[in-house]
Structure formats: structure tokens, C-alpha cells
Design a protein around this motif. Structure first.
Motif, mmCIF file in Angstrom:
data_model
loop_
_atom_site.group_PDB
_atom_site.id
_atom_site.type_symbol
_atom_site.label_atom_id
_atom_site.label_comp_id
_atom_site.label_asym_id
_atom_site.label_seq_id
_atom_site.Cartn_x
_atom_site.Cartn_y
_atom_site.Cartn_z
ATOM 1 N N LEU A 49 0.822 -1.212 0.000
ATOM 2 C CA LEU A 49 0.000 0.000 0.000
ATOM 3 C C LEU A 49 0.855 1.260 0.000
ATOM 4 O O LEU A 49 0.534 2.230 -0.691
ATOM 5 C CB LEU A 49 -0.950 -0.003 1.192
ATOM 6 N N SER A 69 -6.353 -3.143 -7.008
ATOM 7 C CA SER A 69 -5.270 -2.184 -7.230
ATOM 8 C C SER A 69 -3.999 -2.949 -7.577
ATOM 9 O O SER A 69 -3.803 -4.085 -7.149
ATOM 10 C CB SER A 69 -5.048 -1.281 -6.010
ATOM 11 N N ARG A 127 -3.371 5.250 -4.723
ATOM 12 C CA ARG A 127 -4.060 5.086 -3.433
ATOM 13 C C ARG A 127 -5.370 5.861 -3.435
ATOM 14 O O ARG A 127 -6.387 5.375 -2.945
ATOM 15 C CB ARG A 127 -3.168 5.543 -2.277
#
Length: 170
Positions: free
Chosen positions: A5, A76, A13
Motif C-alpha cells: 500500500l 489495485s 491510493r
């Protein structure tokens, strides 16, 4: 997952979480990875890097309407791995698992400015969905209803990069 992340660009993000995520709290991280396979399923795409296994992408779905079985999904991919097939593999895995779980519908909320993601989802047979109330301003709801959708994948993947998807265990 924490490192994955933090390695996403600020724009990635923001696209994934629809807002700024500058650091990842332990409770936030726990919510992402605590998949039970029934109400919350999660996968990661991994490669072997210089320091061992690295996550290059993630995909999840959460059942949000228990009675109807509708699930919201998100996906993602690390910026340096975008365009290399990771998202395709993750999406195919996510859709196959949703079908096996007999979810009638999955959807994702996508920022209207994220043309690349909208095109990606349409390539995977996802369409705009009506919802009331609508998502937040500037966001579109994209998804599929399984009974009304083609089940054969539109994209054929080859494992050129030598990576795998696996279910995340808490």
C-alpha cells in the motif's frame, strides 16, 4: 500488505480508496486482510523480488447486502506493475470466486476521472449500474449481474511474469 500500500503512488491510493491514504493503521490493514471467504474474499498477486515475495496487486470483494448477496469489489496494482497482466489475473480470479460463491451481483465504485479503470472494467464485461442513492459525486458504479453476463473471460492471460494469485489468510 503494508509495504504494498505504501508503494502505491498517491494517485493510485486515491483511486483505490477514493481519498488520501498516507499511512496504514493496524486496524485498517486488518480489515483489508481478514478475509473469511464468505462475506469477504481477498487475493494478492505476488512476484519474487530481491527481498523475497512481494505483493504487486490486490483484489477484494465484500458482501454489502446480506439478503441479496451483492458484493462490492476493489482492485489495485502497484504502479510499476500496471499494464503487465496482474489486474487481469486478479479480476478473473475475483469474478470466478464470486460466481462460485453464487453472488448474484458484484460492483465497484470508480471515479469518473479514472478512464483507464473504466476501460479495464468494460473489457471484463462490467457495465454501469443504476443505484439509489447514487455513489458520491464524481463516482460511477460499475459491475455485473451474473445471470445476465457472459461467463467466458474476454481476456486470455499467459503467465509470462511468473507470478501467482493466492487467497490471503489472516
Amino acid at each position: 500488505m503494508h509495504e504494498f500500500l505504501l508503494r502505491l503512488s498517491r494517485a493510485s491510493r486515491s483511486s483505490r480508496f477514493h481519498g488520501a491514504v498516507n499511512d496504514v493503521s493496524p486496524s485498517f490493514l486488518r480489515r483489508l486482510v481478514s478475509a473469511d471467504g464468505e462475506r469477504h474474499a481477498a487475493w494478492v498477486a505476488c512476484v519474487w523480488g530481491p527481498n523475497g515475495e512481494e505483493i504487486v496487486g490486490e483484489a477484494v470483494w465484500y458482501v454489502v447486502e446480506l439478503e441479496e448477496g451483492t458484493a462490492e469489489f476493489a482492485i489495485s496494482v502497484r504502479d510499476d506493475w500496471q499494464g503487465r497482466g496482474a489486474a487481469d489475473l486478479l479480476m478473473q480470479t475475483l469474478v470466478r470466486a464470486a460466481e462460485q460463491a453464487e453472488l448474484p451481483q458484484i460492483y465497484g465504485d470508480v471515479q469518473q476521472s479514472n478512464g483507464r479503470m473504466l476501460a479495464f472494467l468494460r473489457r471484463h464485461a462490467m457495465d454501469s449500474l443504476y443505484c439509489d442513492p447514487p455513489p458520491e459525486p464524481g463516482v460511477m458504479r460499475i459491475g455485473c449481474t451474473f445471470s445476465a453476463r457472459e461467463t467466458s473471460p474476454k481476456t486470455v492471460l499467459r503467465d509470462r511474469e511468473g507470478w501467482l494469485a493466492r487467497v490471503m489468510k489472516p
